[in-house]
Scaffold this motif. Structure first.
Motif, short mmCIF file in Angstrom:
data_model
loop_
_atom_site.label_atom_id
_atom_site.label_comp_id
_atom_site.label_asym_id
_atom_site.label_seq_id
_atom_site.Cartn_x
_atom_site.Cartn_y
_atom_site.Cartn_z
N CYS A 8 -39.88 -18.85 -27.45
CA CYS A 8 -41.32 -19.45 -27.50
C CYS A 8 -42.00 -19.99 -26.29
CB CYS A 8 -41.80 -19.37 -28.55
SG CYS A 8 -41.71 -18.13 -30.04
N ALA A 9 -42.25 -21.79 -25.92
CA ALA A 9 -42.25 -23.00 -25.21
C ALA A 9 -42.76 -22.25 -24.10
CB ALA A 9 -42.29 -23.52 -26.11
N ALA A 10 -41.14 -21.26 -23.63
CA ALA A 10 -42.28 -20.78 -22.10
C ALA A 10 -43.58 -19.75 -21.54
CB ALA A 10 -40.40 -19.93 -21.48
N CYS A 11 -43.43 -19.23 -22.73
CA CYS A 11 -45.09 -18.66 -21.93
C CYS A 11 -45.61 -19.27 -23.20
CB CYS A 11 -45.22 -17.49 -23.04
SG CYS A 11 -43.69 -16.41 -22.24
N HIS A 12 -45.61 -19.63 -24.49
CA HIS A 12 -46.61 -20.01 -25.57
C HIS A 12 -46.43 -21.25 -25.09
CE1 HIS A 12 -47.84 -15.98 -26.72
NE2 HIS A 12 -46.17 -15.85 -26.23
N GLY A 13 -46.14 -22.10 -24.38
CA GLY A 13 -46.17 -23.60 -24.34
C GLY A 13 -45.92 -24.48 -25.25
N ARG A 24 -35.90 -8.58 -31.90
CA ARG A 24 -34.47 -9.44 -31.65
C ARG A 24 -34.41 -10.80 -33.30
NH1 ARG A 24 -35.10 -12.18 -25.83
NH2 ARG A 24 -34.80 -9.88 -24.93
N LEU A 25 -36.34 -10.65 -33.50
CA LEU A 25 -35.73 -11.22 -34.65
C LEU A 25 -36.32 -11.17 -35.81
CD1 LEU A 25 -39.72 -13.11 -33.79
CD2 LEU A 25 -37.09 -14.07 -33.44
N THR A 26 -35.59 -11.83 -37.05
CA THR A 26 -35.14 -10.85 -38.09
C THR A 26 -36.53 -11.85 -39.10
OG1 THR A 26 -34.17 -13.64 -39.20
CG2 THR A 26 -32.73 -12.29 -38.64
N ASP A 27 -36.51 -11.26 -40.54
CA ASP A 27 -37.91 -11.53 -41.03
C ASP A 27 -38.28 -12.77 -41.94
OD1 ASP A 27 -38.07 -8.75 -41.47
OD2 ASP A 27 -37.49 -8.06 -43.74
N GLN A 28 -36.72 -13.58 -41.84
CA GLN A 28 -37.33 -14.72 -41.37
C GLN A 28 -37.30 -16.15 -40.92
OE1 GLN A 28 -35.86 -16.44 -44.99
NE2 GLN A 28 -37.07 -18.07 -43.74
N GLU A 29 -36.99 -15.61 -39.60
CA GLU A 29 -37.15 -15.85 -38.38
C GLU A 29 -38.82 -16.31 -38.21
OE1 GLU A 29 -33.03 -16.10 -35.61
OE2 GLU A 29 -34.59 -13.60 -35.27
N ILE A 30 -39.26 -14.86 -38.58
CA ILE A 30 -40.45 -14.80 -38.16
C ILE A 30 -41.38 -15.24 -39.00
CG2 ILE A 30 -42.34 -12.59 -38.55
CD1 ILE A 30 -40.45 -10.46 -37.25
N ALA A 31 -41.03 -15.24 -40.47
CA ALA A 31 -41.10 -16.28 -41.60
C ALA A 31 -41.35 -17.18 -41.05
CB ALA A 31 -40.92 -15.80 -42.41
N ASP A 32 -40.46 -17.81 -40.30
CA ASP A 32 -40.46 -19.25 -39.56
C ASP A 32 -40.87 -19.71 -38.44
OD1 ASP A 32 -38.15 -19.51 -42.18
OD2 ASP A 32 -36.52 -19.45 -40.80
N LEU A 33 -41.27 -18.99 -38.01
CA LEU A 33 -42.29 -19.33 -36.48
C LEU A 33 -43.75 -19.26 -36.93
CD1 LEU A 33 -40.21 -16.52 -34.29
CD2 LEU A 33 -40.77 -19.47 -34.02
N ALA A 34 -44.12 -18.71 -38.35
CA ALA A 34 -45.36 -18.23 -38.52
C ALA A 34 -45.68 -19.56 -39.14
CB ALA A 34 -45.55 -16.87 -38.92
N ALA A 35 -44.94 -20.13 -39.80
CA ALA A 35 -44.83 -21.58 -40.56
C ALA A 35 -44.83 -22.59 -39.72
CB ALA A 35 -44.23 -21.61 -41.32
N LEU A 48 -46.34 -10.62 -35.31
CA LEU A 48 -44.50 -10.45 -35.20
C LEU A 48 -44.33 -9.05 -35.98
CD1 LEU A 48 -43.89 -13.56 -35.10
CD2 LEU A 48 -43.99 -12.49 -32.70
N ARG A 49 -43.96 -8.56 -37.10
CA ARG A 49 -43.39 -7.78 -37.67
C ARG A 49 -44.24 -6.50 -36.77
NH1 ARG A 49 -41.42 -8.59 -42.73
NH2 ARG A 49 -42.47 -10.37 -43.30
N ALA A 50 -45.71 -6.41 -36.58
CA ALA A 50 -46.46 -4.75 -35.71
C ALA A 50 -46.11 -5.26 -34.58
CB ALA A 50 -47.72 -5.28 -35.28
N TYR A 51 -45.69 -5.90 -33.57
CA TYR A 51 -44.57 -5.97 -32.23
C TYR A 51 -42.84 -5.60 -32.40
CZ TYR A 51 -47.81 -8.37 -29.43
OH TYR A 51 -49.28 -9.03 -29.05
N ARG A 52 -42.29 -5.59 -33.82
CA ARG A 52 -40.60 -5.34 -34.08
C ARG A 52 -41.26 -3.88 -33.97
NH1 ARG A 52 -38.32 -8.72 -38.81
NH2 ARG A 52 -39.72 -6.52 -40.18
N ALA A 53 -42.03 -2.97 -34.44
CA ALA A 53 -42.15 -1.95 -35.10
C ALA A 53 -43.10 -1.09 -33.74
CB ALA A 53 -42.54 -2.26 -36.69
N GLY A 54 -42.93 -1.77 -32.97
CA GLY A 54 -43.77 -0.58 -31.87
C GLY A 54 -45.19 -0.91 -32.65
N LEU A 55 -45.89 -1.20 -33.29
CA LEU A 55 -47.18 -0.81 -33.75
C LEU A 55 -47.98 -1.44 -32.43
CD1 LEU A 55 -46.96 -1.04 -37.38
CD2 LEU A 55 -46.89 1.39 -35.88
N ARG A 56 -47.83 -2.65 -32.38
CA ARG A 56 -48.56 -3.17 -31.20
C ARG A 56 -47.77 -3.51 -30.00
NH1 ARG A 56 -51.41 -9.39 -33.41
NH2 ARG A 56 -52.41 -8.95 -31.27
N ASN A 57 -48.18 -2.30 -28.55
CA ASN A 57 -47.80 -2.69 -27.39
C ASN A 57 -48.33 -3.68 -26.41
OD1 ASN A 57 -46.20 -0.39 -28.19
ND2 ASN A 57 -47.54 0.61 -28.20
#
Length: 113
Positions: free
Chosen positions: A35-40, A84-95, A65-74
């Motif tokens: 993520c740091a490559a774009c989000h710093g 590529r993210l699992t539910d746990q990775e999404i939770a970890d990144l959000a935390a 992140l869940r919406a991106y993964r599901a294609g609800l956010r483009n």
């Protein structure tokens, strides 16, 4: 069940590991690698082209992140990343990003004189 949870948390603290620390370190590792490559660093993007993630609410980041993964956010960049993210990775990144301090942007003001 409550006593089992308390015993588990006490056991983790005894060996020097806290649940929050493990989530934060997992999220930090993924954030630094990808993520740091774009989000710093620490989620504070240096440009307005990429959103600052640091200091955002954890629930919002998970939802996005869940919406991106599901294609609800483009977004051509974020969708493949989120897929590529699992539910746990999404939770970890959000935390991780939710616990960071976000930088504020100050607009320069001109003082004539």
């Amino acid at each position: 069940m409550k006593s089992l949870s308390i015993a588990f948390l006490l056991a983790l603290s005894w060996v020097g590991v806290s649940p929050a620390a493990s989530v934060s370190s997992s999220g930090r590792l993924k954030a630094e690698q990808v993520c740091a490559a774009c989000h710093g660093p620490n989620g504070n993007s240096a440009t307005d082209q990429f959103p600052r993630l640091a200091g955002q609410r954890e629930a919002y980041l998970e939802s996005a992140l869940r919406a991106y993964r599901a294609g609800l956010r483009n977004d051509a960049t974020m969708r493949p990343q989120a897929e590529r993210l699992t539910d746990q990775e999404i939770a970890d990144l959000a935390a991780y990003y939710g616990a960071r301090t976000g930088l504020t942007t100050r607009r320069a003001t001109w003082c004539g004189g």
